[in-house]
Design a protein around this motif. Structure first.
Motif, PDB file in Angstrom:
ATOM      1  N   TRP A 268       5.595  -6.600  28.850  1.00 34.32           N
ATOM      2  CA  TRP A 268       5.156  -5.879  30.046  1.00 34.32           C
ATOM      3  C   TRP A 268       6.026  -4.677  30.425  1.00 34.32           C
ATOM      4  O   TRP A 268       5.300  -3.855  30.836  1.00 34.32           O
ATOM      5  CB  TRP A 268       5.134  -7.243  31.066  1.00 34.32           C
ATOM      6  CG  TRP A 268       4.681  -6.375  32.563  1.00 34.32           C
ATOM      7  CD1 TRP A 268       3.477  -6.049  33.031  1.00 34.32           C
ATOM      8  CD2 TRP A 268       5.724  -5.989  33.684  1.00 34.32           C
ATOM      9  NE1 TRP A 268       3.565  -5.540  34.104  1.00 34.32           N
ATOM     10  CE2 TRP A 268       4.597  -5.176  34.636  1.00 34.32           C
ATOM     11  CE3 TRP A 268       6.998  -6.170  33.703  1.00 34.32           C
ATOM     12  CZ2 TRP A 268       5.563  -4.998  35.690  1.00 34.32           C
ATOM     13  CZ3 TRP A 268       7.461  -5.610  34.785  1.00 34.32           C
ATOM     14  CH2 TRP A 268       6.835  -5.161  36.014  1.00 34.32           C
ATOM     15  N   VAL A 269       7.383  -4.929  30.261  1.00 35.53           N
ATOM     16  CA  VAL A 269       8.106  -3.542  30.519  1.00 35.53           C
ATOM     17  C   VAL A 269       7.879  -2.514  29.748  1.00 35.53           C
ATOM     18  O   VAL A 269       7.783  -1.329  30.160  1.00 35.53           O
ATOM     19  CB  VAL A 269       9.572  -4.079  30.304  1.00 35.53           C
ATOM     20  CG1 VAL A 269      10.672  -2.886  30.396  1.00 35.53           C
ATOM     21  CG2 VAL A 269      10.043  -5.043  31.600  1.00 35.53           C
ATOM     22  N   ASP A 270       7.518  -2.899  28.328  1.00 31.86           N
ATOM     23  CA  ASP A 270       7.090  -1.961  27.519  1.00 31.86           C
ATOM     24  C   ASP A 270       7.770  -0.466  27.356  1.00 31.86           C
ATOM     25  O   ASP A 270       7.563   0.700  27.711  1.00 31.86           O
ATOM     26  CB  ASP A 270       5.465  -1.476  27.937  1.00 31.86           C
ATOM     27  CG  ASP A 270       4.781  -0.649  26.717  1.00 31.86           C
ATOM     28  OD1 ASP A 270       5.218  -1.001  25.669  1.00 31.86           O
ATOM     29  OD2 ASP A 270       4.029   0.064  27.122  1.00 31.86           O
ATOM     30  N   ILE A 271       9.192  -0.732  27.282  1.00 30.79           N
ATOM     31  CA  ILE A 271       9.983   0.353  27.175  1.00 30.79           C
ATOM     32  C   ILE A 271      10.756   0.175  25.523  1.00 30.79           C
ATOM     33  O   ILE A 271      11.023  -0.710  25.200  1.00 30.79           O
ATOM     34  CB  ILE A 271      11.285   0.304  27.980  1.00 30.79           C
ATOM     35  CG1 ILE A 271      10.715   0.678  29.467  1.00 30.79           C
ATOM     36  CG2 ILE A 271      12.436   1.596  27.683  1.00 30.79           C
ATOM     37  CD1 ILE A 271      11.790   0.769  30.654  1.00 30.79           C
ATOM     38  N   LYS A 272      10.629   1.303  24.826  1.00 30.16           N
ATOM     39  CA  LYS A 272      11.044   1.149  23.591  1.00 30.16           C
ATOM     40  C   LYS A 272      12.472   0.777  23.349  1.00 30.16           C
ATOM     41  O   LYS A 272      13.268   0.780  24.128  1.00 30.16           O
ATOM     42  CB  LYS A 272      11.231   2.730  22.913  1.00 30.16           C
ATOM     43  CG  LYS A 272      11.438   2.513  21.403  1.00 30.16           C
ATOM     44  CD  LYS A 272      11.366   4.287  20.864  1.00 30.16           C
ATOM     45  CE  LYS A 272      11.659   4.105  19.394  1.00 30.16           C
ATOM     46  NZ  LYS A 272      11.282   5.606  18.823  1.00 30.16           N
ATOM     47  N   TRP A 273      12.549  -0.200  22.229  1.00 27.66           N
ATOM     48  CA  TRP A 273      13.500  -0.978  21.737  1.00 27.66           C
ATOM     49  C   TRP A 273      13.803  -2.144  22.581  1.00 27.66           C
ATOM     50  O   TRP A 273      14.398  -2.994  21.928  1.00 27.66           O
ATOM     51  CB  TRP A 273      14.950  -0.169  21.848  1.00 27.66           C
ATOM     52  CG  TRP A 273      14.881   1.138  21.188  1.00 27.66           C
ATOM     53  CD1 TRP A 273      14.909   2.227  21.720  1.00 27.66           C
ATOM     54  CD2 TRP A 273      14.877   1.144  19.514  1.00 27.66           C
ATOM     55  NE1 TRP A 273      14.770   3.162  20.773  1.00 27.66           N
ATOM     56  CE2 TRP A 273      14.612   2.592  19.404  1.00 27.66           C
ATOM     57  CE3 TRP A 273      14.888   0.270  18.597  1.00 27.66           C
ATOM     58  CZ2 TRP A 273      14.655   3.087  18.146  1.00 27.66           C
ATOM     59  CZ3 TRP A 273      14.798   0.935  17.439  1.00 27.66           C
ATOM     60  CH2 TRP A 273      14.640   2.310  17.033  1.00 27.66           C
TER      61      TRP A 273
END
Length: 819
Positions: A268-273
């Motif tokens: 859900w955060v969906d930030i790369k890495w």
């Protein structure tokens, strides 16, 4: 243990830093009477920005005279400019009032100077540990700076596009070159000291604004020198927010590294890495092991098309500390102190007509006209106009703030007021006409942003450190003034702004090319026409992804407008300055809202740069607002609100500082430096360590070849080592980074033609054809190093040794001269 040579080198570089401080001190001292006259209604008379204005005014005189061929960016030219500024300065002395003010406000002066030196030396030390001018945009910036320093011509020659001048906003490099020339340091040292200088100037610029916002109207001017230590410490909050705190992605990296949170949460955060299930680690290693992990904080937004594909080019979410840690001397970094000066100009325009202590008789020519003498129109125009020449994106933002600040301070608008503000806008353009005549831009209007709203989670990761203190303070203010706020008017204006953004977005869709619009919706799918289902998908994306962000920003906007246009009977205490702070807060909200609906069309075709440039200025504006808000709450609130407020603020600020500390530790190799025991401020030392032959060749070229010749080197893509000879010497080559030149000029045909010609020239065996190409671009010298040998065959390179004169050679480099 450090070697004797290393210690001696470090001492010399320390002396170089001191020389830079002394030069900038002298610049500030020289223009102080001018600044004192320009900012009579600021509590500190503009002393905190005098060094910035000294650099600006002297740099402007050098540039404008150089544009007409009278002087150059050389020692003689700069001394001439200093003499001219001295003559102008004498007109502002007024019996030494400015220097008398310094004597009666010694404590404030010493605090400003101490702050400037502390921040400058801190960043100089960081650059000392991590000086390499390599990677990202540094080669481009170094190329521009070297071009200015090389011949001193204005406009400077484009080192990556021979025969043309730089088509970019290069004024920042002219100002940095002025200090570099006077100090006598090498350009590779001056590059890193320029970053430290900008950092120090930004610190005192933001500190001065904070002091003026907090103190004006609360104490008598005669008591200014008796300000408490608490007030000075409070004024430091804004510089800390701007220059030291990071966003909250660093905190998320640490939480993910320790295996906290479920897979669904991180998805859900969906930030790369960190979008995958975390793996718990052993031990207490806080810092992620991923190379350059701290880079991801500048890319916390993740745009996806309607098919769910991740967009290739993501929005940039830089903030100042990241920029300084990265070490790019880019225009958006150089502009920070100067946009702070622009805010100071806006505050002066606001206070001189709107403060409770200044009563203006609009029917008396000794009122308005005395405040807007010709010299002030020229000076304010020069300050605001310089923003365009330093970083063009910022000009409309800060010109708008200045105009709105002026209008908000007026009880009524008359002809003289309109003419005054028009004159400032006009002069801000006219004074920089030589720049505009030579400038080309890739910008090509606006495009609609249909399906890439910023999710609230990403917005909070980016701005949470600032939004918590601002939003909680705003709610307190609204509750306190709830019966005095014109709610109907505030809602009407707020809905009007939001509705106008939506309408503009729809209009842009209608008038835009249908295929281009559809390409924005799907990456891997082809849609021929708009359908009802497609429209529903767009609306659903807006509601699901962007509604919370829009709603939050809308409420923040409404609260700001409510306090801004509060009923007149509420004009008590420090409300005047609070209204100015509201203006800064509202402008930040608008800058975040705007790329939700449309963006500036450029060669990238996405909202990457619009988010980048607008969010960056929002960080600066909201840092000033946040610092002011924390001070107001701490000063006025009861303990029932103060304790939870300070708890929330400290929580997010600590989260921001986690990024600062750990990223700094990673970037500087545990504060030991890139080369342990052999640290330096010389940004070219990495070449000496990695490729001594090329380093020696660059030094020889810099010291022995004329300024106005063209040297040929191989061409390659952006962010590579190509274009290195031109970048490190300032001597023009036929073509450097093609992608960047296309961005600056938009001329695909000429740039592609040059790239093809260079490849033919190096690869062909026909000397007649090669000579024709050499003559076409006026090439005098041809460089053959490791890059060229790795790409082209020995047989194709032999034509240079057979038909040209070898003027320099070492084990891996040859330089040929055309007879």
């Amino acid at each position: 243990w450090l070697s004797h040579q290393t210690i001696e080198s470090s001492i010399m570089e320390f002396i170089g830093v001191l020389i830079w401080v002394i030069i900038v001190w002298f610049f500030g001292f020289l223009v102080w009477p001018i600044v004192f006259d320009l900012f009579p209604h600021l509590i500190d008379k503009g002393y905190s920005i005098s060094k910035i204005l000294g650099l600006l005014i002297i740099g402007y005189v050098v540039w404008i005279l150089g544009s007409f061929g009278y002087i150059a960016v050389t020692t003689n030219g700069i001394v001439t400019a200093l003499i001219i500024v001295c003559v102008i300065n004498r007109m502002y002395w007024k019996n030494g009032e400015a220097f008398l003010w310094m004597r009666t406000h010694k404590r404030y002066v010493l605090i400003v100077e101490g702050l400037f030196v502390s921040f400058l030396f801190f960043m100089a030390y960081i650059r000392y540990l991590n000086p390499d001018i390599v990677g990202t945009e540094k080669p481009m910036e170094f190329a521009f700076m070297n071009s200015v320093l090389r011949g001193g011509d204005v406009p400077p020659a484009d080192p990556w596009f021979s025969g043309y001048s730089i088509s970019y906003y290069y004024f920042g490099y002219v100002m940095m070159a002025v200090v570099t020339v006077l100090s006598g340091v090498e350009s590779s040292v001056g590059f890193n000291l320029s970053i430290a200088l900008v950092y120090g100037l930004a610190a005192i610029g933001s500190f001065g604004i904070a002091v003026n916002l907090m103190m004006y109207g609360k104490i008598k001017k005669k008591q200014f020198e008796k300000m408490s230590l608490w007030n000075y410490l409070s004024a430091l909050i804004s510089p800390v927010f701007i220059l030291l705190v990071g966003n909250l992605n660093g905190l998320l990296e640490i939480v993910h590294r320790f295996g906290i949170g479920s897979y669904r949460f991180w998805k859900w955060v969906d930030i790369k890495w960190i979008d995958k299930a975390p793996v718990e680690i052993l031990g207490n290693m806080w810092i992620p092991e991923r190379h350059w992990w701290w880079w991801q904080s500048s890319r916390v937004i993740r745009d996806r098309d309607l098919a769910g594909n991740i967009v290739d080019i993501q929005p940039i979410t830089e903030f100042p500390f990241f920029s300084f840690l990265l070490g790019d001397l880019h225009p958006h970094v150089i502009s920070i102190p100067f946009v702070l000066v622009a805010i100071s100009v806006s505050l002066q325009l606001f206070l001189q007509n709107g403060s409770s202590e200044v009563k203006i008789d609009f029917n008396n020519t000794n009122g308005y006209l005395d405040l807007y003498k010709f010299r002030r129109i020229i000076c304010f125009g020069m300050i605001l106009g310089s923003i365009a020449f330093i970083n063009l994106w910022d000009y409309p933002i800060y010109m708008m703030i200045a105009i709105l600040a002026f209008l908000l301070s007026r009880e009524r608008l008359n002809v003289s007021g309109i003419l005054g503000i028009i004159s400032i806008v006009f002069s801000s353009i006219v004074l920089y006409l030589p720049f505009y005549f030579n400038f080309r831009s890739q910008a090509n209007g606006f495009a609609s942003n249909l399906v890439y709203p910023t999710r609230f989670s990403h917005l909070f990761v980016m701005f949470g450190v600032l939004l918590i203190p601002i939003s909680m303070w705003m709610m307190k203010e609204v509750v306190g003034f709830r019966r005095l706020i014109r709610w109907r008017q505030s809602l009407l204006i707020g809905f009007g702004v939001l509705f106008s953004f939506i309408v503009v977005s729809i209009v842009l869709v209608v008038v835009d090319d249908t295929e281009l619009v559809l390409n924005q919706l799907f990456i891997n799918q082809k849609i021929d026409v708009f359908t009802n289902s497609l429209i529903m998908e767009v609306m659903n994306r807006r509601l699901v992804y962007g509604s919370l962000s829009t709603l939050f920003l809308f409420f923040l906007l409404i609260m700001g407008i409510g306090v801004l246009f509060i009923k007149e009977k509420a004009s008590i205490g420090n409300l005047d300055n609070k209204r100015f702070v509201m203006l800064l807060m509202i402008m930040g909200v608008l800058l975040v809202l705007l790329p939700e609906y449309f963006y500036v069309r450029d060669n990238f075709g996405v909202r990457m740069n619009t988010v980048f440039k607008f969010y960056y200025q929002t960080w600066i504006l909201w840092s000033l607002v946040g610092g002011y808000g924390v001070w107001r709450v701490a000063r006025e609130s009861k303990v029932q609100f103060l304790l939870p407020y300070m708890f929330c603020v400290v929580l997010v600020v600590v989260g921001g500082f986690l990024y600062t500390g750990l990223a700094l530790w990673s970037k500087t190799n545990g504060m030991k430096g890139v080369v342990v025991g052999n640290n330096t401020l010389d940004g070219m030392d990495y070449i000496r360590r990695s490729n001594k032959d090329e380093y020696d060749a660059i030094q020889w070229i810099s010291n022995n070849l004329p300024d106005d010749i063209v040297i040929l080197e191989s061409v390659g893509g952006s962010y590579t080592n190509y274009g290195r000879i031109a970048a490190n010497t300032g001597i023009s080559t036929v073509l450097g980074w093609p992608g960047h030149e296309i961005q600056w000029r938009g001329d695909y045909l000429e740039i592609n033609k040059r790239q093809n010609d260079i490849e033919v020239l190096y690869s062909c065996r026909d000397w007649t054809l090669a000579l024709e190409i050499l003559n076409r671009y006026g090439v005098k010298y041809v460089y053959v190093g490791d890059l060229e040998r790795n790409i082209f065959s020995r047989n194709s390179l032999d034509k240079f040794s057979k038909n040209m004169r070898l003027v320099y050679a070492n084990q891996s480099v040859e330089l040929f001269e055309l007879y």
